[in-house]
Design a protein around this motif. Structure first.
Motif, PDB file in Angstrom:
ATOM      1  N   ALA A 150       0.840  -1.088   0.044  1.00  0.00           N
ATOM      2  CA  ALA A 150       0.034   0.008  -0.068  1.00  0.00           C
ATOM      3  C   ALA A 150       0.892   1.004  -0.135  1.00  0.00           C
ATOM      4  N   ILE A 151       0.582   2.193  -0.837  1.00  0.00           N
ATOM      5  CA  ILE A 151       1.208   3.307  -1.145  1.00  0.00           C
ATOM      6  C   ILE A 151       1.167   4.094   0.224  1.00  0.00           C
ATOM      7  N   PRO A 152       2.212   4.747   0.955  1.00  0.00           N
ATOM      8  CA  PRO A 152       1.935   5.346   2.313  1.00  0.00           C
ATOM      9  C   PRO A 152       1.233   6.778   2.120  1.00  0.00           C
ATOM     10  N   GLU A 153       0.035   7.006   2.582  1.00  0.00           N
ATOM     11  CA  GLU A 153      -0.374   8.005   2.684  1.00  0.00           C
ATOM     12  C   GLU A 153      -0.090   9.120   3.471  1.00  0.00           C
ATOM     13  N   HIS A 154       0.298   8.612   4.473  1.00  0.00           N
ATOM     14  CA  HIS A 154       0.770   9.633   5.747  1.00  0.00           C
ATOM     15  C   HIS A 154       1.844   9.405   6.339  1.00  0.00           C
ATOM     16  N   THR A 155       2.948  10.025   6.321  1.00  0.00           N
ATOM     17  CA  THR A 155       4.260  10.066   7.097  1.00  0.00           C
ATOM     18  C   THR A 155       4.410  11.305   8.084  1.00  0.00           C
ATOM     19  N   ARG A 156       4.980  10.950   9.093  1.00  0.00           N
ATOM     20  CA  ARG A 156       5.296  11.797  10.262  1.00  0.00           C
ATOM     21  C   ARG A 156       6.817  11.712  10.798  1.00  0.00           C
ATOM     22  N   GLY A 157       7.318  12.920  10.907  1.00  0.00           N
ATOM     23  CA  GLY A 157       8.878  13.019  11.577  1.00  0.00           C
ATOM     24  C   GLY A 157       9.068  14.233  12.646  1.00  0.00           C
ATOM     25  N   ARG A 158      10.164  13.946  13.038  1.00  0.00           N
ATOM     26  CA  ARG A 158      10.568  15.120  13.884  1.00  0.00           C
ATOM     27  C   ARG A 158      12.012  15.578  13.462  1.00  0.00           C
ATOM     28  N   ARG A 159      12.398  16.898  13.686  1.00  0.00           N
ATOM     29  CA  ARG A 159      13.649  17.182  13.134  1.00  0.00           C
ATOM     30  C   ARG A 159      14.015  18.383  14.140  1.00  0.00           C
ATOM     31  N   TYR A 160      15.550  18.457  14.612  1.00  0.00           N
ATOM     32  CA  TYR A 160      15.894  19.318  15.311  1.00  0.00           C
ATOM     33  C   TYR A 160      16.963  20.218  14.492  1.00  0.00           C
ATOM     34  N   ALA A 161      17.034  21.390  14.755  1.00  0.00           N
ATOM     35  CA  ALA A 161      18.095  22.151  13.985  1.00  0.00           C
ATOM     36  C   ALA A 161      18.791  23.221  15.085  1.00  0.00           C
ATOM     37  N   ARG A 162      20.149  22.968  15.246  1.00  0.00           N
ATOM     38  CA  ARG A 162      20.807  23.437  16.253  1.00  0.00           C
ATOM     39  C   ARG A 162      22.009  24.279  15.880  1.00  0.00           C
ATOM     40  N   THR A 163      22.193  25.659  16.688  1.00  0.00           N
ATOM     41  CA  THR A 163      22.784  26.543  16.185  1.00  0.00           C
ATOM     42  C   THR A 163      23.685  27.062  17.509  1.00  0.00           C
ATOM     43  N   GLY A 164      24.462  27.953  16.992  1.00  0.00           N
ATOM     44  CA  GLY A 164      25.196  28.574  18.202  1.00  0.00           C
ATOM     45  C   GLY A 164      24.432  29.616  19.267  1.00  0.00           C
ATOM     46  N   THR A 165      23.586  30.330  18.658  1.00  0.00           N
ATOM     47  CA  THR A 165      22.695  31.451  19.353  1.00  0.00           C
ATOM     48  C   THR A 165      21.508  31.194  19.110  1.00  0.00           C
ATOM     49  N   LEU A 166      20.420  31.627  20.007  1.00  0.00           N
ATOM     50  CA  LEU A 166      19.098  31.600  19.851  1.00  0.00           C
ATOM     51  C   LEU A 166      18.599  32.193  18.640  1.00  0.00           C
ATOM     52  N   GLY A 167      19.300  33.267  18.212  1.00  0.00           N
ATOM     53  CA  GLY A 167      18.823  34.227  16.870  1.00  0.00           C
ATOM     54  C   GLY A 167      18.993  33.391  15.771  1.00  0.00           C
ATOM     55  N   GLU A 168      19.793  32.320  15.701  1.00  0.00           N
ATOM     56  CA  GLU A 168      20.362  31.674  14.402  1.00  0.00           C
ATOM     57  C   GLU A 168      19.218  30.671  13.899  1.00  0.00           C
ATOM     58  N   PRO A 169      18.505  29.853  14.723  1.00  0.00           N
ATOM     59  CA  PRO A 169      17.751  28.913  14.147  1.00  0.00           C
ATOM     60  C   PRO A 169      16.699  29.080  13.410  1.00  0.00           C
ATOM     61  N   ALA A 170      15.933  30.448  13.466  1.00  0.00           N
ATOM     62  CA  ALA A 170      14.992  30.815  12.532  1.00  0.00           C
ATOM     63  C   ALA A 170      15.289  30.723  11.284  1.00  0.00           C
ATOM     64  N   GLU A 171      16.517  31.184  10.972  1.00  0.00           N
ATOM     65  CA  GLU A 171      16.892  31.255   9.436  1.00  0.00           C
ATOM     66  C   GLU A 171      17.389  29.853   9.009  1.00  0.00           C
ATOM     67  N   LEU A 172      17.920  29.169   9.744  1.00  0.00           N
ATOM     68  CA  LEU A 172      18.232  27.649   9.440  1.00  0.00           C
ATOM     69  C   LEU A 172      16.916  27.009   9.457  1.00  0.00           C
ATOM     70  N   GLN A 173      15.963  27.166  10.115  1.00  0.00           N
ATOM     71  CA  GLN A 173      14.710  26.532   9.846  1.00  0.00           C
ATOM     72  C   GLN A 173      14.033  26.662   8.737  1.00  0.00           C
ATOM     73  N   GLN A 174      14.329  27.904   8.293  1.00  0.00           N
ATOM     74  CA  GLN A 174      13.563  28.134   6.999  1.00  0.00           C
ATOM     75  C   GLN A 174      14.164  27.245   5.840  1.00  0.00           C
ATOM     76  N   ARG A 175      15.419  27.101   6.089  1.00  0.00           N
ATOM     77  CA  ARG A 175      16.274  26.280   4.986  1.00  0.00           C
ATOM     78  C   ARG A 175      15.899  24.764   5.062  1.00  0.00           C
ATOM     79  N   VAL A 176      15.640  24.385   6.217  1.00  0.00           N
ATOM     80  CA  VAL A 176      15.200  22.989   6.541  1.00  0.00           C
ATOM     81  C   VAL A 176      13.571  22.954   5.960  1.00  0.00           C
ATOM     82  N   GLU A 177      12.900  23.634   6.296  1.00  0.00           N
ATOM     83  CA  GLU A 177      11.615  23.548   5.944  1.00  0.00           C
ATOM     84  C   GLU A 177      11.357  23.550   4.476  1.00  0.00           C
TER      85      GLU A 177
END
Length: 316
Positions: A150-177
């Motif tokens: 059966a071709i899977p109709e639904h997948t789910r996952g979890r992803r972490y993006a870690r950077t040096g400071t709190l201000g950096e994850p937003a830009e990295l997260q956009q690239r991952v998304e």
């Protein structure tokens, strides 16, 4: 004193939160007979969901840490490390939805959500080559289909993006998304991404408290590993204690439990976390912070600084 107590799915106390909880209780109970004499009030905060969920951030935002002059906890690692240096991290849950179909009889009618996730993983693997060396992106698929025909109709996952400071994850997260969006676009699936918790901040050490902890732990016979060495890297793991440290003077040392070659998040480490060396780490993780609090109370200038809520130097 912050007490963590959550465990890891499938690995148990492979991050030693049993040691954290026990040492936090001990660090609070130890000074009780002399707390009035020292002018101390010691409180244990139960802080769940550190392994994803930001169990310290929500109480922090609701004022639970208001009026707290210093916050401490000890997190076990393979060897003793005094200074915390965690990554900031953003957590997200990813959901691809396609359309099921018989994989042999009607494959053209399916929209394969597992393929969407695979395309995203390949894109992230390629993205890593263009990321700074101090960045980490990693995750898992938690649901990827039920039957091979059966071709899977639904997948789910979890992803972490870690950077040096709190201000950096937003830009990295956009690239991952965008990598997950590429998988959805390539397969004709729908995509939704949710933040699992508020981002975890980098840690800000109070250096006066850290120096006192080093003295006290050393007097107890704790031997610190060389900073930056392979065995000492547990001090880089992300934690929502970082968010607390941005508001309250804090330290987050790592007492060693002599587990090498096993390291945190391995089953072998979980076994060591219930052994004699872990018991000694509990005792050290209770006694050294208690003595550090007593030193702060005895040092008038330091205590006045903490009472005034004065900013402490950021980690160098």
């Amino acid at each position: 004193m912050c007490a963590e107590y959550d465990a890891l799915p499938g690995l148990g106390h492979a991050c030693g939160h049993d040691v954290i909880a026990a040492s936090a209780v001990g660090a609070a109970a130890g000074p009780a007979p002399v707390a009035d004499e020292l002018g101390l009030r010691v409180t244990v905060f139960g802080t769940p969901a550190e392994e994803g969920g930001g169990g310290r951030i929500h109480p922090l935002e609701r004022g639970v840490f208001d009026g707290v002059h210093l916050a401490m906890m000890c997190h076990p690692g393979p060897v003793d490390v005094a200074e915390a240096d965690p990554f900031a991290v953003a957590h997200c849950a990813v959901d691809h939805r396609g359309r099921a179909a018989h994989a042999a009889a009607h494959p053209e009618q399916g929209r394969n959500a597992a393929d969407a996730f695979t395309v995203a993983q390949v894109a992230i693997g390629l993205l890593r080559r263009q990321l700074p060396s101090g960045v980490r992106v990693h995750g898992v698929m938690t649901s990827g289909g039920e039957a091979p025909n059966a071709i899977p109709e639904h997948t789910r996952g979890r992803r972490y993006a870690r950077t040096g400071t709190l201000g950096e994850p937003a830009e990295l997260q956009q690239r991952v998304e965008r990598c997950f969006a590429a998988g959805a676009h390539a397969t004709g699936c729908a995509l939704s991404i949710e933040q699992e918790s508020p981002p975890y901040a980098e840690f800000r050490n109070d250096h006066a408290l850290l120096a006192a902890y080093r003295r006290n732990a050393g007097a107890l016979g704790r031997m610190f590993a060389e900073p930056g060495g392979p065995a000492a890297r547990m001090n880089r793991a992300s934690t929502d204690m970082g968010n607390v440290s941005q508001t309250v003077p804090a330290i987050h040392p790592c007492p060693g439990i002599g587990s090498l070659p096993a390291v945190d998040h391995q089953k072998e480490f979980a076994a060591h976390a219930a052994g004699p060396a872990a018991d000694r780490a509990v005792l050290g993780g209770a006694t050294a912070p208690a003595l550090t609090a007593a030193d702060a109370a005895a040092d008038t200038a330091q205590w006045e600084r903490l009472l005034a809520g004065r900013d402490t130097p950021a980690r160098g």
